[in-house]
Design a protein around this motif. Structure first.
Motif, short mmCIF file in Angstrom:
data_model
loop_
_atom_site.label_atom_id
_atom_site.label_comp_id
_atom_site.label_asym_id
_atom_site.label_seq_id
_atom_site.Cartn_x
_atom_site.Cartn_y
_atom_site.Cartn_z
N LEU A 57 0.78 -1.12 0.08
CA LEU A 57 -0.04 0.02 -0.20
C LEU A 57 0.79 1.23 0.13
CD1 LEU A 57 -2.79 -1.14 2.53
CD2 LEU A 57 -2.74 -1.13 0.21
N SER A 58 0.50 2.32 -0.58
CA SER A 58 1.25 3.40 -0.71
C SER A 58 0.35 4.92 -0.74
CB SER A 58 2.18 3.50 -1.95
OG SER A 58 1.29 3.43 -3.14
N GLY A 59 1.04 5.95 -0.46
CA GLY A 59 0.34 7.24 -0.51
C GLY A 59 -0.39 7.09 0.66
N ALA A 60 -1.90 7.77 0.55
CA ALA A 60 -2.60 7.64 1.67
C ALA A 60 -3.13 6.54 2.47
CB ALA A 60 -3.88 8.50 1.29
N CYS A 61 -2.95 5.52 1.69
CA CYS A 61 -3.22 4.26 2.29
C CYS A 61 -2.36 3.70 3.52
CB CYS A 61 -3.28 2.93 1.35
SG CYS A 61 -4.60 3.31 0.20
N VAL A 62 -1.11 4.27 3.44
CA VAL A 62 -0.29 3.91 4.43
C VAL A 62 -0.70 4.25 5.89
CG1 VAL A 62 2.23 4.23 5.11
CG2 VAL A 62 1.64 3.78 2.75
N MET A 63 -1.01 5.35 6.09
CA MET A 63 -1.58 5.76 7.33
C MET A 63 -3.13 5.85 7.65
SD MET A 63 1.45 6.28 8.83
CE MET A 63 0.89 7.02 10.35
N CYS A 64 -3.84 5.08 6.58
CA CYS A 64 -5.23 5.21 6.79
C CYS A 64 -5.76 4.15 7.85
CB CYS A 64 -5.91 4.95 5.42
SG CYS A 64 -7.58 4.89 5.31
N LYS A 65 -6.63 4.68 8.61
CA LYS A 65 -7.33 3.82 9.64
C LYS A 65 -8.18 2.63 9.02
CE LYS A 65 -7.47 7.30 12.84
NZ LYS A 65 -8.37 8.31 14.04
N LEU A 66 -8.57 2.87 7.64
CA LEU A 66 -9.35 1.91 7.02
C LEU A 66 -8.51 0.93 6.09
CD1 LEU A 66 -12.40 4.14 6.24
CD2 LEU A 66 -12.08 2.67 8.04
N SER A 67 -7.03 0.97 6.31
CA SER A 67 -6.46 0.14 5.50
C SER A 67 -6.70 -1.19 5.51
CB SER A 67 -4.87 0.43 5.34
OG SER A 67 -4.43 0.17 6.67
N GLY A 68 -7.01 -1.70 6.88
CA GLY A 68 -7.35 -3.08 7.10
C GLY A 68 -8.65 -3.48 6.49
N MET A 69 -9.48 -2.78 6.17
CA MET A 69 -10.89 -2.92 5.78
C MET A 69 -10.52 -2.92 4.31
SD MET A 69 -13.74 -0.70 7.69
CE MET A 69 -14.89 -1.40 6.64
N THR A 70 -9.91 -2.27 3.54
CA THR A 70 -9.27 -2.17 1.93
C THR A 70 -8.77 -3.61 1.80
OG1 THR A 70 -9.15 0.17 2.03
CG2 THR A 70 -8.05 -1.21 0.38
N LEU A 71 -8.06 -3.90 2.50
CA LEU A 71 -7.05 -5.40 2.57
C LEU A 71 -8.20 -6.56 2.53
CD1 LEU A 71 -3.85 -4.84 4.50
CD2 LEU A 71 -3.98 -4.79 1.93
#
Length: 97
Positions: A57-71
Motif C-alpha cells: 500500500l502506498s500514499g494515503a493508504c499507508v496511514m489510513c485507519k481503514l487500510s485493514g478494511m481495504t485489504l
C-alpha cells in the motif's frame, strides 16, 4: 500495471495455470486501484507465494485507519474471483516479508 508486475508475471510464466491465476489477481487489483487513487493512495502487487498474495500500500493508504478494511475487501474479491481461499498480506516498502 507497473514494471514490478512484469517480474511477477515472468516468475509465473512457467505454468499456464499460474499465469491465469496471476491474471485474475492483477485484474482484481486493477479494478480496485482507481478507487484508492482517487483518495490519494494505491496498491501494488509485490509477490504471489501459494495462497499468500503480498501487496504494498502506498500514499494515503499507508496511514489510513481503514487500510485493514481495504485489504479485507481486496481479499474478499480475490477469493470470489479465484474460487479459493487466499490471504492478502501487506508488506512495507514493496519488500516481501
Amino acid at each position: 500495471m507497473q514494471a514490478e508486475t512484469g517480474t511477477v508475471l515472468e516468475e509465473a510464466a512457467a505454468s499456464g495455470e499460474d499465469a491465469k491465476r496471476l491474471d485474475v489477481i492483477n485484474q482484481v487489483l486493477e479494478e480496485i486501484r482507481p478507487t484508492l487513487q482517487r483518495d490519494g493512495g494505491d496498491c501494488r502487487l509485490v509477490k504471489v507465494d501459494g495462497k499468500k498474495i503480498m501487496v504494498s500500500l502506498s500514499g494515503a493508504c499507508v496511514m489510513c485507519k481503514l487500510s485493514g478494511m481495504t485489504l479485507e475487501g481486496i481479499q474478499s474479491r480475490l477469493v470470489e474471483e479465484l474460487g479459493e481461499f487466499v490471504r492478502v498480506v501487506p508488506v512495507m516498502g514493496g519488500v516481501p516479508a
